[in-house]
Design a protein around this motif. Structure first.
Motif, PDB file in Angstrom:
ATOM      1  N   LEU A 122       0.807  -1.217   0.000  1.00 36.33           N
ATOM      2  CA  LEU A 122       0.000   0.000   0.000  1.00 36.33           C
ATOM      3  C   LEU A 122       0.844   1.272   0.000  1.00 36.33           C
ATOM      4  CD1 LEU A 122      -2.798  -1.051   2.513  1.00 36.33           C
ATOM      5  CD2 LEU A 122      -2.832  -1.136   0.010  1.00 36.33           C
ATOM      6  N   ASN A 123       2.145   1.133   0.110  1.00 34.13           N
ATOM      7  CA  ASN A 123       2.989   2.325   0.179  1.00 34.13           C
ATOM      8  C   ASN A 123       3.683   2.643  -1.136  1.00 34.13           C
ATOM      9  OD1 ASN A 123       2.479   2.844   2.960  1.00 34.13           O
ATOM     10  ND2 ASN A 123       3.847   1.142   3.488  1.00 34.13           N
ATOM     11  N   SER A 179       5.856   1.958  -4.805  1.00 36.59           N
ATOM     12  CA  SER A 179       7.129   1.355  -5.187  1.00 36.59           C
ATOM     13  C   SER A 179       8.051   2.414  -5.761  1.00 36.59           C
ATOM     14  CB  SER A 179       6.901   0.250  -6.223  1.00 36.59           C
ATOM     15  OG  SER A 179       8.120  -0.334  -6.604  1.00 36.59           O
ATOM     16  N   TYR A 180       9.313   2.335  -5.399  1.00 39.60           N
ATOM     17  CA  TYR A 180      10.315   3.279  -5.886  1.00 39.60           C
ATOM     18  C   TYR A 180      10.980   2.731  -7.135  1.00 39.60           C
ATOM     19  CZ  TYR A 180      14.671   5.941  -6.138  1.00 39.60           C
ATOM     20  OH  TYR A 180      15.723   6.711  -6.577  1.00 39.60           O
ATOM     21  N   ALA A 198       1.856   5.117  -4.873  1.00 35.14           N
ATOM     22  CA  ALA A 198       1.799   5.457  -3.450  1.00 35.14           C
ATOM     23  C   ALA A 198       0.458   6.135  -3.154  1.00 35.14           C
ATOM     24  CB  ALA A 198       2.956   6.380  -3.088  1.00 35.14           C
ATOM     25  N   PRO A 199       0.017   6.140  -1.899  1.00 38.68           N
ATOM     26  CA  PRO A 199      -1.214   6.842  -1.562  1.00 38.68           C
ATOM     27  C   PRO A 199      -1.141   8.288  -2.063  1.00 38.68           C
ATOM     28  CG  PRO A 199      -0.442   5.558   0.298  1.00 38.68           C
ATOM     29  CD  PRO A 199       0.630   5.503  -0.739  1.00 38.68           C
TER      30      PRO A 199
END
Length: 325
Positions: free
Chosen positions: A71-72, A74-75, A85-86
């Motif tokens: 849920l955060n 991906s770089y 990202a949210p």
């Protein structure tokens, strides 16, 4: 002993339910609020040779767990950018219901399903299924207004009919071109003998379609191809996995040598997302039974995630995500 301060839930690829990218499952379309809705079209009654694409959605979902981003987001170290990202919201809406042996009812179910997603103002991302599923998919996108079509494929798919059958996997682009809300068409990656009859190519060009082979694409460069696309317009993108070289995608009914490579399609997707407004996307013709290694489904899953990343990043920059309104 594990330090309790270090304990975390890893949600490894082999754990849990295999939703697409391990995103939340939301099958109630009446209450759907999302930026992107992934759904399956497990259908292969339009197949002319090797069947098995009805297992495509399931295979792609399982493979996508390898790339689950959490849920955060991906770089991406190549672009120095965070994606998904949210507040980006992607959900898996399950599969369109299929009725064995009933083409008409299957197509009607797909069209109704996509129409509902359009009503909810969500970008539909469909997992095929053979390429004929793009016919009801494109028909249902009428609610988003006129759009152009970008096809990536080894085959032209412009057959008028085969012994009266007009809704098979060899005809979707001609059927889509007949829709009033479709404007122009680019057909990329087309190659090889047996793709279509000469008359089909003549008809496609008469319609106004731009047909470019992989060799021609490499000579031109991706940028020159993108420059042909009307800037800021609506696009529907349909990607047959055999548009890739057979070395990457032999898990399909008609694998074809001389195709595109992952990096080429990745770049193409990124530039399409920047060029215009992608209102829908499908990836079709993955047939897991022909690829025990799973490479075809993994490559398909990665490209779908890539395109979702690029599309939602553009929407994020314009303040168009559901969570930004």
């Amino acid at each position: 002993m594990i330090n309790e301060n270090e304990r975390e839930i890893l949600n490894l690829p082999c754990v849990g339910i295999s939703s697409f990218g391990k995103y939340p499952i939301h099958t109630d379309l009446e209450t759907l609020e999302a930026d992107v809705a992934v759904f399956g079209m497990p259908y292969d009654m339009g197949t002319q040779w090797r069947s098995g694409t009805k297992m495509g959605p399931r295979g792609i979902r399982e493979a996508s767990c390898l790339y689950s981003l959490g849920l955060n987001g991906s770089y991406d170290p190549e672009r120095d950018t965070m994606y998904l990202a949210p507040p980006t919201k992607v959900v898996d809406c399950g599969d369109v219901d299929m009725v064995h042996g009933d083409l008409e009812q299957c197509f009607d179910n797909i069209e109704r399903y996509v129409r509902k997603l359009v009503e909810r103002k969500v970008i539909p991302v469909g997992l095929g299924g053979d390429h004929s599923v793009s016919i009801p998919f494109a028909k249902a996108l009428k609610g988003y207004g006129p759009f152009h079509v970008i096809q990536i494929d080894a085959h032209l798919d412009w057959a008028d009919h085969r012994s009266g059958m007009r809704l098979g996997q060899g005809s979707p682009m001609r059927r889509i071109a007949e829709m009033d809300h479709v404007e122009r068409m680019w057909q990329l990656g087309i190659r090889g003998i047996g793709s279509s009859r000469k008359s089909d190519f003549e008809d496609a060009r008469k319609y106004g379609s731009t047909i470019i082979s992989p060799k021609e694409m490499r000579k031109m460069g991706i940028e020159a191809i993108i420059d042909q696309l009307p800037e800021g317009d609506n696009y529907f993108v349909t990607f047959d996995i055999d548009g890739l070289d057979a070395a990457l995608a032999h898990g399909t009914g008609t694998p074809s040598a001389g195709g595109l490579y992952y990096d080429e399609v990745n770049e193409l997707f990124e530039k399409i997302a920047k060029r215009g407004n992608v209102i829908g996307f499908d990836l079709v013709e993955v047939a897991p039974p022909y690829d025990p290694s799973g490479v075809t489904a993994q490559t398909a899953a990665r490209l779908i995630l890539d395109f979702i990343m690029f599309i939602t990043k553009e929407r994020e920059m314009k303040g168009l995500l559901v969570g930004q309104k």
